[in-house]
Design a protein around this motif. Sequence first.
Motif, short mmCIF file in Angstrom:
data_model
loop_
_atom_site.label_atom_id
_atom_site.label_comp_id
_atom_site.label_asym_id
_atom_site.label_seq_id
_atom_site.Cartn_x
_atom_site.Cartn_y
_atom_site.Cartn_z
N CYS A 16 2.99 -2.75 -3.95
CA CYS A 16 4.03 -2.78 -4.98
C CYS A 16 3.46 -2.33 -6.32
N VAL A 17 3.03 -1.08 -6.37
CA VAL A 17 2.50 -0.47 -7.58
C VAL A 17 3.36 0.76 -7.86
N PRO A 18 3.98 0.85 -9.05
CA PRO A 18 4.85 2.00 -9.33
C PRO A 18 4.14 3.32 -9.05
N GLY A 19 4.79 4.16 -8.26
CA GLY A 19 4.25 5.47 -7.91
C GLY A 19 3.38 5.45 -6.66
N ALA A 20 3.14 4.28 -6.08
CA ALA A 20 2.30 4.19 -4.88
C ALA A 20 2.95 4.95 -3.73
N GLU A 21 2.17 5.80 -3.06
CA GLU A 21 2.66 6.54 -1.91
C GLU A 21 2.27 5.80 -0.64
N ILE A 22 3.24 5.64 0.25
CA ILE A 22 3.04 4.89 1.48
C ILE A 22 3.30 5.82 2.66
N ALA A 23 2.23 6.22 3.34
CA ALA A 23 2.36 7.10 4.51
C ALA A 23 2.72 6.25 5.72
N VAL A 24 3.70 6.72 6.47
CA VAL A 24 4.22 5.97 7.61
C VAL A 24 4.32 6.89 8.82
N ARG A 25 3.96 6.36 9.97
CA ARG A 25 4.19 7.05 11.24
C ARG A 25 5.28 6.24 11.95
N ALA A 26 6.44 6.85 12.11
CA ALA A 26 7.62 6.14 12.61
C ALA A 26 7.78 6.27 14.12
N ALA A 66 8.18 -6.43 4.23
CA ALA A 66 6.74 -6.68 4.29
C ALA A 66 6.11 -6.65 2.90
N MET A 67 6.69 -5.85 2.01
CA MET A 67 6.17 -5.74 0.64
C MET A 67 6.73 -6.82 -0.28
N GLY A 68 7.78 -7.50 0.16
CA GLY A 68 8.40 -8.53 -0.67
C GLY A 68 9.21 -7.95 -1.80
N THR A 69 9.87 -6.81 -1.55
CA THR A 69 10.67 -6.16 -2.58
C THR A 69 12.01 -5.73 -1.98
N ALA A 70 12.84 -5.12 -2.81
CA ALA A 70 14.15 -4.64 -2.34
C ALA A 70 13.98 -3.23 -1.75
N GLY A 71 14.80 -2.93 -0.75
CA GLY A 71 14.76 -1.61 -0.13
C GLY A 71 15.06 -0.49 -1.12
N SER A 72 15.83 -0.80 -2.15
CA SER A 72 16.19 0.21 -3.15
C SER A 72 14.97 0.64 -3.99
N ASN A 73 13.87 -0.11 -3.91
CA ASN A 73 12.65 0.24 -4.63
C ASN A 73 11.78 1.23 -3.87
N LEU A 74 12.21 1.61 -2.68
CA LEU A 74 11.45 2.56 -1.87
C LEU A 74 12.25 3.85 -1.72
N GLU A 75 11.62 4.96 -2.07
CA GLU A 75 12.28 6.27 -1.97
C GLU A 75 11.57 7.08 -0.89
N LEU A 86 6.78 9.83 4.13
CA LEU A 86 6.10 9.39 2.92
C LEU A 86 7.13 8.69 2.03
N PHE A 87 6.91 7.39 1.83
CA PHE A 87 7.74 6.61 0.92
C PHE A 87 6.99 6.43 -0.38
N VAL A 88 7.72 6.33 -1.48
CA VAL A 88 7.12 6.07 -2.79
C VAL A 88 7.78 4.82 -3.36
N TYR A 89 6.93 3.90 -3.85
CA TYR A 89 7.45 2.69 -4.48
C TYR A 89 7.88 3.02 -5.91
N THR A 90 9.14 2.78 -6.22
CA THR A 90 9.69 3.15 -7.53
C THR A 90 10.10 1.92 -8.35
N GLY A 91 9.82 0.73 -7.84
CA GLY A 91 10.25 -0.49 -8.52
C GLY A 91 9.27 -0.96 -9.58
N PRO A 92 9.50 -2.17 -10.08
CA PRO A 92 8.64 -2.75 -11.11
C PRO A 92 7.30 -3.18 -10.52
N ALA A 93 6.32 -3.32 -11.37
CA ALA A 93 4.97 -3.73 -10.92
C ALA A 93 4.97 -5.18 -10.48
#
Length: 93
Positions: A16-26, A66-75, A86-93
């Motif tokens: 949960c760091v603004p701008g963090a890139e999260i690589a995912v294999r779905a 899993a991150m403890g945040t809202a889905g709207s914070n992930l782009e 590739l998801f990017v966390y766009t929410g608050p720190a």
Amino acid sequence: MGKPKKKDLPDLSHLCVPGAEIAVRATPKAARNAIVQAEGELKVFVTAAPENGKANDAIRQLLAAAMGTAGSNLELRRGSASRSKLFVYTGPA
């Protein structure tokens, strides 16, 4: 999809760091919803089918839980029709 149980998911709150890139294999249409950490990549298994964005939405919600945040914070930045996403966390720190 139903709300995922937090105890069944790894703690990903460190992402949960603004701008963090999260690589995912779905893996859509899996037997159960799960997140597995392996070799610097997150493997996300969802029961949703890969049609009309259902699997992408399920992945977003599972990651958010899993991150403890809202889905709207992930782009979803890349890979809407691919297994590698590739998801990017766009929410608050």
